[in-house]
Design a protein around this motif. Structure first.
Motif, PDB file in Angstrom:
ATOM      1  N   MET A   1       0.877  -0.994  -0.055  1.00 25.94           N
ATOM      2  CA  MET A   1      -0.006   0.053   0.068  1.00 25.94           C
ATOM      3  C   MET A   1       0.921   1.107  -0.178  1.00 25.94           C
ATOM      4  N   ALA A   2       0.554   1.959  -0.984  1.00 25.49           N
ATOM      5  CA  ALA A   2       1.683   3.043  -1.046  1.00 25.49           C
ATOM      6  C   ALA A   2       1.193   4.582  -0.824  1.00 25.49           C
ATOM      7  N   SER A   3      -0.275   4.809  -0.855  1.00 28.77           N
ATOM      8  CA  SER A   3      -0.957   5.792  -0.356  1.00 28.77           C
ATOM      9  C   SER A   3      -2.022   5.826   0.395  1.00 28.77           C
ATOM     10  N   LEU A   4      -2.261   7.022   0.944  1.00 32.78           N
ATOM     11  CA  LEU A   4      -3.450   7.034   1.887  1.00 32.78           C
ATOM     12  C   LEU A   4      -4.720   6.666   1.194  1.00 32.78           C
ATOM     13  N   SER A   5      -4.740   6.783  -0.155  1.00 25.78           N
ATOM     14  CA  SER A   5      -6.205   6.377  -0.707  1.00 25.78           C
ATOM     15  C   SER A   5      -6.035   4.694  -0.807  1.00 25.78           C
ATOM     16  N   ASP A   6      -4.717   4.070  -1.020  1.00 25.29           N
ATOM     17  CA  ASP A   6      -4.919   2.528  -0.824  1.00 25.29           C
ATOM     18  C   ASP A   6      -5.225   2.170   0.507  1.00 25.29           C
ATOM     19  N   VAL A   7      -4.868   2.798   1.593  1.00 26.78           N
ATOM     20  CA  VAL A   7      -4.940   2.430   2.860  1.00 26.78           C
ATOM     21  C   VAL A   7      -6.673   2.711   2.920  1.00 26.78           C
ATOM     22  N   MET A   8      -7.195   3.898   2.672  1.00 28.07           N
ATOM     23  CA  MET A   8      -8.571   3.864   2.771  1.00 28.07           C
ATOM     24  C   MET A   8      -9.311   2.897   2.050  1.00 28.07           C
ATOM     25  N   SER A   9      -8.964   2.359   1.206  1.00 29.54           N
ATOM     26  CA  SER A   9      -9.500   1.516   0.150  1.00 29.54           C
ATOM     27  C   SER A   9      -9.752   0.126   1.017  1.00 29.54           C
ATOM     28  N   GLN A  10      -8.900  -0.162   2.048  1.00 29.22           N
ATOM     29  CA  GLN A  10      -9.156  -1.324   2.857  1.00 29.22           C
ATOM     30  C   GLN A  10     -10.105  -1.249   3.836  1.00 29.22           C
ATOM     31  N   HIS A  11     -10.682   0.016   3.970  1.00 31.26           N
ATOM     32  CA  HIS A  11     -11.847   0.207   5.334  1.00 31.26           C
ATOM     33  C   HIS A  11     -12.930   0.619   4.827  1.00 31.26           C
ATOM     34  N   PRO A  12     -14.086   0.360   5.581  1.00 33.99           N
ATOM     35  CA  PRO A  12     -15.416   0.574   5.085  1.00 33.99           C
ATOM     36  C   PRO A  12     -15.578   2.180   4.758  1.00 33.99           C
ATOM     37  N   ASN A  13     -14.955   2.731   5.852  1.00 35.39           N
ATOM     38  CA  ASN A  13     -14.952   4.389   5.868  1.00 35.39           C
ATOM     39  C   ASN A  13     -13.852   5.044   6.664  1.00 35.39           C
ATOM     40  N   PRO A  14     -13.532   6.010   6.137  1.00 32.18           N
ATOM     41  CA  PRO A  14     -12.276   6.609   6.999  1.00 32.18           C
ATOM     42  C   PRO A  14     -12.565   6.971   8.483  1.00 32.18           C
ATOM     43  N   VAL A  15     -13.547   6.920   9.011  1.00 32.14           N
ATOM     44  CA  VAL A  15     -13.849   7.027  10.355  1.00 32.14           C
ATOM     45  C   VAL A  15     -13.394   5.779  10.977  1.00 32.14           C
ATOM     46  N   GLN A  16     -13.863   4.560  10.495  1.00 33.15           N
ATOM     47  CA  GLN A  16     -13.525   3.437  11.097  1.00 33.15           C
ATOM     48  C   GLN A  16     -12.093   3.220  10.967  1.00 33.15           C
ATOM     49  N   MET A  17     -11.280   3.493   9.789  1.00 32.45           N
ATOM     50  CA  MET A  17      -9.962   3.589   9.680  1.00 32.45           C
ATOM     51  C   MET A  17      -9.435   4.040  10.820  1.00 32.45           C
ATOM     52  N   LEU A  18      -9.759   5.465  11.208  1.00 37.75           N
ATOM     53  CA  LEU A  18      -8.910   5.939  12.065  1.00 37.75           C
ATOM     54  C   LEU A  18      -9.172   5.767  13.484  1.00 37.75           C
ATOM     55  N   ARG A  19     -10.613   5.278  13.757  1.00 38.35           N
ATOM     56  CA  ARG A  19     -10.779   4.928  15.126  1.00 38.35           C
ATOM     57  C   ARG A  19     -10.053   3.592  15.438  1.00 38.35           C
ATOM     58  N   ASN A  20      -9.841   2.864  14.502  1.00 44.13           N
ATOM     59  CA  ASN A  20      -9.206   1.593  14.637  1.00 44.13           C
ATOM     60  C   ASN A  20      -7.679   1.555  14.339  1.00 44.13           C
ATOM     61  N   SER A  21      -7.351   2.656  14.070  1.00 47.42           N
ATOM     62  CA  SER A  21      -5.531   2.584  13.888  1.00 47.42           C
ATOM     63  C   SER A  21      -4.799   2.270  15.304  1.00 47.42           C
ATOM     64  N   ARG A  22      -3.897   1.487  15.153  1.00 49.71           N
ATOM     65  CA  ARG A  22      -3.188   0.959  16.171  1.00 49.71           C
ATOM     66  C   ARG A  22      -1.827   1.814  16.472  1.00 49.71           C
ATOM     67  N   MET A  23      -1.633   3.015  15.835  1.00 51.98           N
ATOM     68  CA  MET A  23      -0.476   3.870  16.094  1.00 51.98           C
ATOM     69  C   MET A  23       0.029   3.976  17.306  1.00 51.98           C
ATOM     70  N   GLY A  24      -1.173   4.069  18.426  1.00 47.50           N
ATOM     71  CA  GLY A  24      -0.813   4.258  19.887  1.00 47.50           C
ATOM     72  C   GLY A  24      -1.010   5.899  20.295  1.00 47.50           C
ATOM     73  N   ILE A  25      -0.670   6.068  21.283  1.00 47.16           N
ATOM     74  CA  ILE A  25      -0.842   7.402  21.856  1.00 47.16           C
ATOM     75  C   ILE A  25       0.073   8.563  21.259  1.00 47.16           C
ATOM     76  N   TYR A  26      -0.580   9.705  20.863  1.00 48.49           N
ATOM     77  CA  TYR A  26       0.181  10.806  20.263  1.00 48.49           C
ATOM     78  C   TYR A  26       1.294  11.358  21.297  1.00 48.49           C
ATOM     79  N   VAL A  27       2.358  10.987  20.964  1.00 48.70           N
ATOM     80  CA  VAL A  27       3.494  11.166  22.216  1.00 48.70           C
ATOM     81  C   VAL A  27       4.265  12.610  21.978  1.00 48.70           C
ATOM     82  N   TYR A  28       4.649  13.062  23.000  1.00 47.59           N
ATOM     83  CA  TYR A  28       5.493  14.187  23.100  1.00 47.59           C
ATOM     84  C   TYR A  28       6.770  13.507  23.263  1.00 47.59           C
ATOM     85  N   PRO A  29       7.482  13.683  22.166  1.00 46.77           N
ATOM     86  CA  PRO A  29       8.632  12.486  22.351  1.00 46.77           C
ATOM     87  C   PRO A  29      10.072  13.072  22.707  1.00 46.77           C
TER      88      PRO A  29
END
Lengths: 467, 467
Positions: free
Chosen positions: B1-29
């Motif tokens: 998957m090269a692009s955001l479009s490619d990633v989005m095509s794997q999900h029913p909608n972008p809300v579900q995609m982002l609500r289920n992302s496993r990136m973790g806490i947005y960190v102050y590194p």
């Protein structure tokens, strides 16, 4: 100021010195605060599997040479009779007065080579014993990583990982490429981690069986990746444990990491030690925090019987540092015993609620790790009498309560409800705590280890022998 | 998957995609979690002085070249008329549909050189605009530091510090070796920090006057040491602010750091953008967290009027991306307004208390930063009607309460008591939150900025223009 003695001479007494040290929070460095979130990281050591990265928070001391065994048997209280290369021990040195200096895990890598891992006081004391004796030993000390590396690179001699939790055995088999040897508790064997052959200690800090593995630091990323990939392949819900959750695992398993080294008083060898120890040492910069304020620092010391380490003692050894003192202490009615304090929920919530009110609040209980000193000492009272000392705190999401470990008088029984004074009676210079007032928190005396799993399934060892 | 479009095509909608992302806490590194303790670190920006190390948590984008000004005036909504080298601006780009993409602080270092500092979405969008246009610009993108460097060295192009708090001016004079120039708010001048001559922005994130300074990363330790030594010499109680307290300063000053970029829907340029954006981008991996779940991701977008940025808009510019859309949005009764939500103490304590009970608790409120996603969206209800969205949370020891920033319908008034739904209605794949049930937390609608000091003494600017 060159030595601990020099630093101490600037203060009315060592308690005041340590209560006002500005060293800050005793940090679990380098490892990220959270990988997922600290609640799930705690839950995973009970429910699935965790990976503890222990590469950074402990000193490592390598003791080698023809006299290594004799030297260490002289320094530590432990029996060394059955100590061959497939075993580890919980190495405990005491002062000539019988007070605990600290503790480290000791591995025998070769007949003439040992690796000790733990907090600084035991490493420092062991180095001192080599310095004043005539032992044919070579020592290499790799101190813990910096508390706040601020983007600079950190290197250690070894990486060190633990894999724990009920699903851990499946991971061992996967990374080993086949069943792993049956290793008894605190014994060492070799396993494969992918293409590497590594030493593995059968351990279990969080109350569930596990392995500790270590090797050259350059292999760290390979080892970590291999373990995590194995867990993914097995669809195991493994959690890397961050620095916020890490230190709380001991609340469930019952080891007290932070006894104050009993080295600030005493003549002879102890006075010599204080002259030898640097002004930049843990001992000169560590902090005492908590409600217990005594003029006499001896009141903060503990002995090995109190921590449940009595059965380690190698009485058959001709001599070792502190043997005579321990002989006198053995069976003394003044010896306290180790327990877990379960903090009363309503009282904890009262303390938290004060953070939502104007004025000076109670001492903040930070979650999951409320410790604010390198050694904690909170008074535990029965009516107006101090009957115990709370020494290490933490919230357990598994047990859904705040717990602490400490010692109580023999008269105290499991199930007794006592009162802990939480917070300091005076304002100190410590940087780790905000201005606060004291609270009373009821605590229920509970066995150590607190965790049911650990209590019932542990393969023998000190965790079972107290309270 | 090269692009955001490619990633989005794997999900029913972008809300579900982002609500289920496993990136973790947005960190102050990279910056240590705490230097002293987070309560005192918060207190110090109100009472004495703080040093914010902002070197690591933001992307930096350098835009140079003969067309740099014209290009940026095309990308951002801001008027550029009065933008000379002694000024900074709060740069805001919107999509052709008028939705906020993000924001960065923009500095004009030379006539043909600008530095933008902030979250990734604005940097990415600006790079895209350069890619699809025919502008004579050179771009250099220095992404934020890794979230979990794990002992590896981290280097940036620039160090970046802020000195804030009532005692900050004394420090400026000391490090400058004499009185510093009177710099109006969001203007830039040069001052000395010991032997270095550095650029300084008059700023004030925490509701008190301050300066932001930056320069080559190699100077970082010199600059930090010089500032801290100056404070010590002046006996000022300066606190370095760690990553746990850092992000909460915005609760008192009123800036929302985390609007969801409005780029997941829309045709034309927006579809092209999603094909251009990498699968490893912030936009493809960020998380939405909170009680608000809509099938339509447009419901999470905000426009500049809602965030109080309307008065920035350079209407006199011939054109800029989104101008036509903003013309239609201007003055629309559907525009919401920015407010601060003050969380009801009893309800917060009820949520905390559930962490001491068996069963599934309410969503844990972590102190001082309860955010568990890169963009938060919690429903704020008046009876059964959603009248607002809570977007960024934090506990303020100064105000002794949990606050959040968000937007509400025009009908909502300061002083109204609404009900926020805290926690997610469904189980998601996010790694940053434990399994939980939803709670209702009453919130009182309060002005933005909440801090009395900031509200009364701010030198003009968007913080004053809302609610």
């Amino acid at each position: 100021m060159a030595s601990l003695s020099d630093v101490m001479s600037q203060h009315p007494n060592p308690v005041q010195m340590l209560r006002n040290s500005r060293m800050g929070i005793y940090v679990y460095p380098v490892v990220a605060p959270e990988f997922t979130n600290w609640r799930d990281e705690q839950r995973a050591w009970r429910d699935s599997a965790v990976l503890f990265d222990q590469s950074h928070h402990m000193d490592e001391l390598i003791v080698e040479g023809p006299d290594a065994e004799a030297f260490l048997a002289h320094v530590g209280i432990n029996g060394f009779a059955n100590f061959d290369t497939n075993r580890a021990k919980h190495f405990v040195p005491v002062t000539p007065n019988g007070h605990v200096v600290g503790d480290m895990i000791i591995f025998r890598e070769r007949d003439d080579k040992f690796i000790l891992v733990g907090r600084a006081p035991t490493a420092n004391w062991t180095k001192f014993q080599a310095a004043i004796g005539k032992w044919k030993v070579r020592l290499h000390h790799d101190p813990r990583s910096p508390s706040r590396p601020d983007g600079e690179r950190v290197l250690r001699t070894h990486y060190r990982y633990q894999i724990q939790g009920p699903d851990a055995p499946k991971i061992f088999e996967k990374i080993n490429g086949g069943p792993i040897p049956e290793v008894p508790f605190f014994h060492v064997d070799r396993i494969n981690v992918g293409s590497r052959r590594v030493q593995a200690l059968r351990h279990g800090m969080a109350g569930a069986p596990g392995l500790e593995i270590w090797g050259p630091y350059a292999d760290k990323h390979y080892i970590e990746s291999t373990i995590l990939q194995a867990a993914r392949d097995l669809k195991i819900d493994i959690h890397q444990v961050g620095s916020r959750a890490y230190s709380t695992n001991t609340l469930e398993s019952g080891w007290i990491p932070s006894p104050l080294p009993g080295i600030y008083t005493g003549d002879g060898m102890l006075a010599e030690y204080r002259d030898w120890l640097g002004a930049d040492s843990y001992e000169a910069n560590g902090t005492i925090g908590g409600s217990f304020v005594s003029e006499n620092i001896d009141d903060y010391y503990v002995n090995p019987f109190e921590l449940g380490y009595g059965f380690y003692i190698g009485w058959k050894k001709d001599d070792f540092v502190g043997k005579a003192a321990l002989e006198k202490m053995k069976g003394a009615s003044s010896n306290r015993k180790k327990v877990t304090f379960e903090w009363n929920k309503e009282d904890v919530l009262k303390v938290i609620a004060s953070g939502f009110e104007d004025g000076t609040p109670y001492k903040w209980i930070d979650f999951p790790q409320p410790n604010y000193a390198s050694s904690s000492a909170d008074m535990v009272m029965q009516d107006d009498k101090m009957v115990g000392m709370s020494m290490f705190n933490g919230y357990s999401y598994n047990e859904r309560c705040v717990l602490s470990l400490g010692v109580v008088d023999q008269s105290v029984e499991v199930g007794d409800v006592l009162t802990m004074r939480w917070g300091e009676p005076e304002e100190t210079q410590k940087t780790s705590g905000e201005k606060h007032k004291q609270a009373e928190i009821r605590v229920r005396v509970s066995p150590t280890p607190y965790s049911r799993e650990a209590r019932e399934n542990y393969g023998g060892g000190w965790r079972k022998t107290t309270a």
